[in-house]
Write a protein that holds these residues in place. Sequence first.
Motif, PDB file in Angstrom:
ATOM      1  N   MET A  52       0.881  -1.211  -0.117  1.00 11.81           N
ATOM      2  CA  MET A  52      -0.025  -0.188  -0.023  1.00 11.81           C
ATOM      3  C   MET A  52       0.818   1.222   0.007  1.00 11.81           C
ATOM      4  SD  MET A  52      -2.662  -1.320   2.868  1.00 11.81           S
ATOM      5  CE  MET A  52      -3.771   0.231   3.032  1.00 11.81           C
ATOM      6  N   THR A  53       0.428   2.457  -0.325  1.00  5.62           N
ATOM      7  CA  THR A  53       1.052   3.440  -0.323  1.00  5.62           C
ATOM      8  C   THR A  53       1.380   4.103   1.068  1.00  5.62           C
ATOM      9  OG1 THR A  53      -0.882   5.151  -0.844  1.00  5.62           O
ATOM     10  CG2 THR A  53       0.274   3.982  -2.622  1.00  5.62           C
ATOM     11  N   VAL A  54       2.165   5.069   1.147  1.00  3.27           N
ATOM     12  CA  VAL A  54       2.325   5.589   2.359  1.00  3.27           C
ATOM     13  C   VAL A  54       0.966   6.491   2.662  1.00  3.27           C
ATOM     14  CG1 VAL A  54       3.588   7.834   3.431  1.00  3.27           C
ATOM     15  CG2 VAL A  54       4.908   6.195   1.921  1.00  3.27           C
ATOM     16  N   GLU A  55       0.340   7.143   1.911  1.00  3.55           N
ATOM     17  CA  GLU A  55      -0.946   7.834   2.036  1.00  3.55           C
ATOM     18  C   GLU A  55      -1.819   6.733   2.520  1.00  3.55           C
ATOM     19  OE1 GLU A  55      -4.636  10.287  -0.132  1.00  3.55           O
ATOM     20  OE2 GLU A  55      -3.181   9.374  -1.652  1.00  3.55           O
ATOM     21  N   GLU A  56      -1.963   5.574   1.889  1.00  2.00           N
ATOM     22  CA  GLU A  56      -3.075   4.648   2.280  1.00  2.00           C
ATOM     23  C   GLU A  56      -2.644   4.145   3.856  1.00  2.00           C
ATOM     24  OE1 GLU A  56      -4.260   2.763  -2.319  1.00  2.00           O
ATOM     25  OE2 GLU A  56      -2.489   2.118  -1.007  1.00  2.00           O
ATOM     26  N   ASN A  57      -1.563   3.704   4.142  1.00  2.00           N
ATOM     27  CA  ASN A  57      -1.166   3.625   5.584  1.00  2.00           C
ATOM     28  C   ASN A  57      -1.515   4.450   6.380  1.00  2.00           C
ATOM     29  OD1 ASN A  57       0.916   0.822   5.780  1.00  2.00           O
ATOM     30  ND2 ASN A  57       1.105   1.415   3.974  1.00  2.00           N
ATOM     31  N   VAL A  58      -1.115   5.740   6.023  1.00  2.00           N
ATOM     32  CA  VAL A  58      -1.542   6.752   7.153  1.00  2.00           C
ATOM     33  C   VAL A  58      -2.773   6.946   7.326  1.00  2.00           C
ATOM     34  CG1 VAL A  58      -1.199   9.169   7.673  1.00  2.00           C
ATOM     35  CG2 VAL A  58       0.740   8.012   6.697  1.00  2.00           C
ATOM     36  N   ARG A  59      -3.863   6.697   6.270  1.00  2.00           N
ATOM     37  CA  ARG A  59      -5.278   6.911   6.283  1.00  2.00           C
ATOM     38  C   ARG A  59      -5.837   5.796   7.076  1.00  2.00           C
ATOM     39  NH1 ARG A  59      -7.694  10.717   3.590  1.00  2.00           N
ATOM     40  NH2 ARG A  59      -6.736  11.974   1.944  1.00  2.00           N
ATOM     41  N   LEU A  60      -5.176   4.709   7.183  1.00  2.00           N
ATOM     42  CA  LEU A  60      -5.724   3.539   8.169  1.00  2.00           C
ATOM     43  C   LEU A  60      -5.749   3.954   9.423  1.00  2.00           C
ATOM     44  CD1 LEU A  60      -3.932   0.411   6.470  1.00  2.00           C
ATOM     45  CD2 LEU A  60      -6.472   1.026   6.600  1.00  2.00           C
ATOM     46  N   GLY A  61      -4.905   4.941  10.001  1.00  2.89           N
ATOM     47  CA  GLY A  61      -4.949   5.331  11.186  1.00  2.89           C
ATOM     48  C   GLY A  61      -6.073   6.062  11.522  1.00  2.89           C
ATOM     49  N   ALA A  62      -7.109   6.432  10.668  1.00  6.70           N
ATOM     50  CA  ALA A  62      -8.110   7.368  10.926  1.00  6.70           C
ATOM     51  C   ALA A  62      -9.327   6.690  10.595  1.00  6.70           C
ATOM     52  CB  ALA A  62      -8.110   8.452  10.295  1.00  6.70           C
ATOM     53  N   TYR A  63      -9.362   5.236  10.509  1.00  8.82           N
ATOM     54  CA  TYR A  63     -10.397   4.434   9.824  1.00  8.82           C
ATOM     55  C   TYR A  63     -11.461   4.434  10.775  1.00  8.82           C
ATOM     56  CZ  TYR A  63      -9.831   0.701  13.382  1.00  8.82           C
ATOM     57  OH  TYR A  63      -9.811   0.039  14.588  1.00  8.82           O
ATOM     58  N   PHE A 109       4.674   6.028  12.797  1.00  8.99           N
ATOM     59  CA  PHE A 109       4.427   6.968  13.827  1.00  8.99           C
ATOM     60  C   PHE A 109       3.124   7.966  13.439  1.00  8.99           C
ATOM     61  CE2 PHE A 109       8.964   7.288  15.506  1.00  8.99           C
ATOM     62  CZ  PHE A 109       8.948   6.148  16.118  1.00  8.99           C
ATOM     63  N   ALA A 110       3.324   8.531  11.935  1.00  4.54           N
ATOM     64  CA  ALA A 110       2.211   9.334  11.542  1.00  4.54           C
ATOM     65  C   ALA A 110       0.793   8.617  11.670  1.00  4.54           C
ATOM     66  CB  ALA A 110       2.607   9.479  10.027  1.00  4.54           C
ATOM     67  N   ARG A 111       0.914   7.272  11.035  1.00  4.90           N
ATOM     68  CA  ARG A 111      -0.510   6.649  11.369  1.00  4.90           C
ATOM     69  C   ARG A 111      -0.924   6.590  12.613  1.00  4.90           C
ATOM     70  NH1 ARG A 111       0.337   0.719   9.064  1.00  4.90           N
ATOM     71  NH2 ARG A 111       1.299   0.563  11.259  1.00  4.90           N
ATOM     72  N   SER A 112      -0.168   6.448  13.680  1.00  5.08           N
ATOM     73  CA  SER A 112      -0.543   6.433  15.030  1.00  5.08           C
ATOM     74  C   SER A 112      -1.230   7.655  15.545  1.00  5.08           C
ATOM     75  CB  SER A 112       0.681   6.156  16.095  1.00  5.08           C
ATOM     76  OG  SER A 112       1.493   6.867  16.323  1.00  5.08           O
ATOM     77  N   LEU A 113      -0.616   8.896  14.927  1.00  6.88           N
ATOM     78  CA  LEU A 113      -1.094  10.373  15.449  1.00  6.88           C
ATOM     79  C   LEU A 113      -2.592  10.681  14.739  1.00  6.88           C
ATOM     80  CD1 LEU A 113       2.147  12.272  15.495  1.00  6.88           C
ATOM     81  CD2 LEU A 113       1.104  10.873  17.159  1.00  6.88           C
ATOM     82  N   MET A 114      -3.020   9.942  13.736  1.00  4.28           N
ATOM     83  CA  MET A 114      -4.164  10.254  12.854  1.00  4.28           C
ATOM     84  C   MET A 114      -5.291  10.329  13.945  1.00  4.28           C
ATOM     85  SD  MET A 114      -3.536  11.146  10.051  1.00  4.28           S
ATOM     86  CE  MET A 114      -5.126  11.042   9.403  1.00  4.28           C
TER      87      MET A 114
END
Length: 273
Positions: free
Chosen positions: A110-121, A164-169
């Motif tokens: 998955m892209t970086v964007e997709e990984n990060v957005r998962l943190g805000a599911y 880290f970024a995903r965890s902060l979403m």
Amino acid sequence: MASDAPHANEPSVPETENLLELNDIEAGYGRAALVLRGLTVKVPPASVVCLVGPNGAGKSTVLKVASGMLTPRSGTIRVAGQDATRKGPQAMLESGLSHVLQGHSVFREMTVEENVRLGAYTVRDKAHIADRIDFVKTLFPVVGDRWDALAGALSGGQQKQVEFARSLMVNPRVVLLDEPSMGLDPKATSTVFEQVVRMRDAGLAVLMVEQNARRALETADLGCVLDLGRVHISGPAADLLADPQLAELYLGGRPRPSSGDDAPTTSEEHTHA
């Protein structure tokens, strides 16, 4: 740099109150012997608290208790002054705790964007998600720079920043980090610890478990040395680094010359058995 949106369920917290408190925790797995035996750890706002100690001391178990993955047998957990002792992982996440697990957990295809957005599911407010994306891109520039790249194409240190970024979403108050430098080369390790400091400077509290004890204490504000499931010594991280006995026992050698600060003392409550 401060977070641009308050946590959704955030009660007002006195400036001097600890964001996370684990008080007299006893915990273990199944019917096995206790791993944590009367452990107390407190995490103030906008600080990095590091747990160090030998293998088997119970460091990762502390984070599992804090995140709701493991229910303590006794003791209390408080988040921003509110009792959270028997909340599960989802409720702890909603209370403001985010847990970055040991090892790499990006989805490589998955892209970086997709990984990060998962943190805000679990977040339904699109404007809030957009604000958080802007925040993490600013806090971790590599995330914005590699936004459209496959996460698997990033280096280990860059992948950790995506985690880290995903965890902060979800806009947590406290971030729990389990061995963030595991498997990384020295340059990537330095970068990861720099990002931990950036999170602290952005107003987050960080509770970190780290095997690289000396490097972790150089990053932290406060340190706790765990042994046999208890806090053996705690205090300002710089004081722990300057303690010759501690350096010999837990940090792999004598410390660098100190500035003359008193070495930390072992409290009666936390005396090693």
